[in-house]
Write a protein that holds these residues in place. Structure first.
Motif, short mmCIF file in Angstrom:
data_model
loop_
_atom_site.label_atom_id
_atom_site.label_comp_id
_atom_site.label_asym_id
_atom_site.label_seq_id
_atom_site.Cartn_x
_atom_site.Cartn_y
_atom_site.Cartn_z
N GLU A 126 40.08 -7.09 -26.33
CA GLU A 126 41.01 -7.83 -26.52
C GLU A 126 42.05 -7.00 -27.62
OE1 GLU A 126 41.26 -12.37 -27.70
OE2 GLU A 126 41.64 -11.10 -30.01
N ASP A 127 43.04 -6.71 -26.92
CA ASP A 127 44.06 -5.80 -27.52
C ASP A 127 45.13 -6.53 -28.14
OD1 ASP A 127 42.38 -3.82 -26.66
OD2 ASP A 127 43.36 -3.23 -24.99
N ASP A 128 45.91 -6.17 -29.03
CA ASP A 128 47.00 -6.52 -29.74
C ASP A 128 47.94 -5.30 -29.29
OD1 ASP A 128 46.29 -8.70 -31.29
OD2 ASP A 128 45.64 -7.41 -32.67
N VAL A 129 49.16 -5.90 -28.74
CA VAL A 129 50.11 -4.89 -27.83
C VAL A 129 51.22 -5.02 -28.22
CG1 VAL A 129 48.32 -4.64 -25.99
CG2 VAL A 129 50.35 -6.53 -25.85
N LEU A 130 52.42 -4.13 -28.06
CA LEU A 130 53.73 -4.47 -27.85
C LEU A 130 53.90 -4.18 -26.54
CD1 LEU A 130 54.88 -2.14 -30.70
CD2 LEU A 130 54.68 -4.63 -30.75
N ALA A 131 54.59 -5.25 -25.71
CA ALA A 131 55.05 -5.25 -24.54
C ALA A 131 56.30 -4.28 -24.42
CB ALA A 131 55.37 -6.66 -24.20
N PRO A 132 56.54 -3.78 -23.00
CA PRO A 132 57.73 -3.11 -22.52
C PRO A 132 58.87 -3.57 -23.37
CG PRO A 132 56.46 -3.32 -20.63
CD PRO A 132 55.83 -4.39 -21.76
N ASP A 133 58.90 -4.85 -23.51
CA ASP A 133 60.40 -5.38 -24.14
C ASP A 133 60.24 -5.15 -25.78
OD1 ASP A 133 58.82 -7.46 -24.52
OD2 ASP A 133 60.07 -8.95 -23.56
N GLY A 134 59.32 -4.99 -26.36
CA GLY A 134 58.91 -4.84 -27.64
C GLY A 134 58.51 -5.95 -28.54
N ARG A 135 58.15 -7.16 -27.54
CA ARG A 135 57.44 -8.16 -28.28
C ARG A 135 56.13 -7.90 -28.60
NH1 ARG A 135 57.48 -12.66 -24.27
NH2 ARG A 135 57.73 -11.15 -22.81
N SER A 136 55.34 -8.73 -29.30
CA SER A 136 54.10 -8.42 -29.78
C SER A 136 53.12 -9.49 -28.93
CB SER A 136 53.78 -8.45 -31.20
OG SER A 136 53.94 -9.79 -31.75
N GLY A 137 51.96 -8.91 -28.53
CA GLY A 137 51.04 -10.17 -28.03
C GLY A 137 49.55 -9.49 -27.98
N VAL A 138 48.90 -10.32 -27.23
CA VAL A 138 47.45 -10.18 -27.01
C VAL A 138 46.99 -9.97 -25.57
CG1 VAL A 138 45.12 -10.89 -27.52
CG2 VAL A 138 46.94 -11.55 -28.99
N TYR A 139 46.42 -9.03 -25.28
CA TYR A 139 46.02 -8.53 -23.93
C TYR A 139 44.50 -8.67 -23.74
CZ TYR A 139 47.95 -7.32 -19.20
OH TYR A 139 48.21 -7.17 -17.87
N GLY A 140 43.93 -9.26 -22.99
CA GLY A 140 42.47 -9.34 -22.55
C GLY A 140 42.60 -8.35 -21.49
N VAL A 141 41.51 -7.25 -21.65
CA VAL A 141 41.13 -6.33 -20.49
C VAL A 141 39.71 -6.15 -20.44
CG1 VAL A 141 41.44 -3.96 -20.13
CG2 VAL A 141 43.01 -4.91 -21.49
N VAL A 142 39.30 -6.12 -18.98
CA VAL A 142 37.97 -6.23 -18.58
C VAL A 142 37.78 -4.66 -18.06
CG1 VAL A 142 36.21 -6.90 -16.85
CG2 VAL A 142 37.81 -8.67 -17.96
N GLU A 143 36.96 -3.89 -18.49
CA GLU A 143 36.68 -2.48 -17.90
C GLU A 143 35.32 -2.40 -17.17
OE1 GLU A 143 36.51 -0.02 -21.53
OE2 GLU A 143 38.83 0.21 -21.61
N VAL A 144 35.28 -2.02 -15.98
CA VAL A 144 34.17 -2.44 -14.96
C VAL A 144 33.88 -0.72 -14.55
CG1 VAL A 144 33.41 -3.39 -12.88
CG2 VAL A 144 35.20 -4.46 -14.24
N ARG A 145 32.76 -0.77 -14.57
CA ARG A 145 32.35 0.74 -14.28
C ARG A 145 32.87 1.23 -12.99
NH1 ARG A 145 25.97 -0.33 -12.77
NH2 ARG A 145 26.40 -1.65 -11.04
N PRO A 146 32.88 2.46 -12.82
CA PRO A 146 33.45 2.84 -11.61
C PRO A 146 32.48 2.49 -10.27
CG PRO A 146 33.66 4.62 -13.07
CD PRO A 146 32.84 3.55 -13.53
#
Length: 183
Positions: free
Chosen positions: A21-41
């Motif tokens: 779970e990442d706290d992010v700044l979107a390309p337009d500058g807004r803050s948000g939360v992004y969930g990312v699933v990392e899968v092995r290659p």
């Protein structure tokens, strides 16, 4: 402006996936939360017989149930992708291949996941010497059938929805492009 990660935390992890779970700044500058699933290659193998047939497996997937028609595939388990592709072909189909061509790399579900997939075309097929080992692997993975289907019929299976696995569809498309069947 590009996406920026402000902070990151692992919410869940096992040997196959990590969920962040990442706290992010979107390309337009807004803050948000992004969930990312990392899968092995992983690797996907479009194995072709001398008669231009594609080797397909039918498997029972925990997520969607029985009957998923796919090309042989699996995780790299930290191996070089070609080594992993050879292993997966042998485990899932009982076949080896004399000729291997890497035809592309895919990013699956890139809106929510980091999942790199290496696609190979394999030719010059022959049976493995350890059929008992293959049978054990197939049982462990829920593989209920291995069959060969003419390439044109495989594309028709995609069109009719008999093949619905998105990664298999993408692997078949890369193979078809490599083989000059799609332009």
């Amino acid at each position: 402006m590009a996406w920026q990660t402000v902070s990151s935390r692992v919410a869940y992890e096992n040997p196959w996936i990590t969920v962040r779970e990442d706290d992010v700044l979107a390309p337009d500058g807004r803050s948000g939360v992004y969930g990312v699933v990392e899968v092995r290659p992983s690797v996907f193998v479009v194995a072709l017989t001398d008669d231009d047939e594609v080797v397909l497996v039918t498997t029972d997937r925990y997520t969607i149930g029985p009957g998923s028609v796919e090309v042989p595939a699996g995780g790299t388990d930290g191996q070089d992708p070609l080594v992993a592709a050879r292993r997966e072909l042998a485990e899932e189909t009982g076949l080896t291949a004399r000729e291997w061509t890497r035809v592309g790399v895919l990013d699956a579900l890139n809106g929510v996941a980091r999942a790199v997939e290496h696609v190979f075309v394999a030719r010059g097929l022959a049976p493995v010497t350890d059929a008992a080992g293959t049978a054990q692997e197939q049982a462990a993975e829920g593989i209920t059938a291995v069959r060969t289907v003419p390439f044109a019929d495989v594309l028709a299976m995609v069109r009719t929805g008999e093949i619905r696995d998105g990664e298999t569809v993408a692997a078949l498309a890369l193979a078809a492009l490599h083989l000059g069947r799609l332009v």
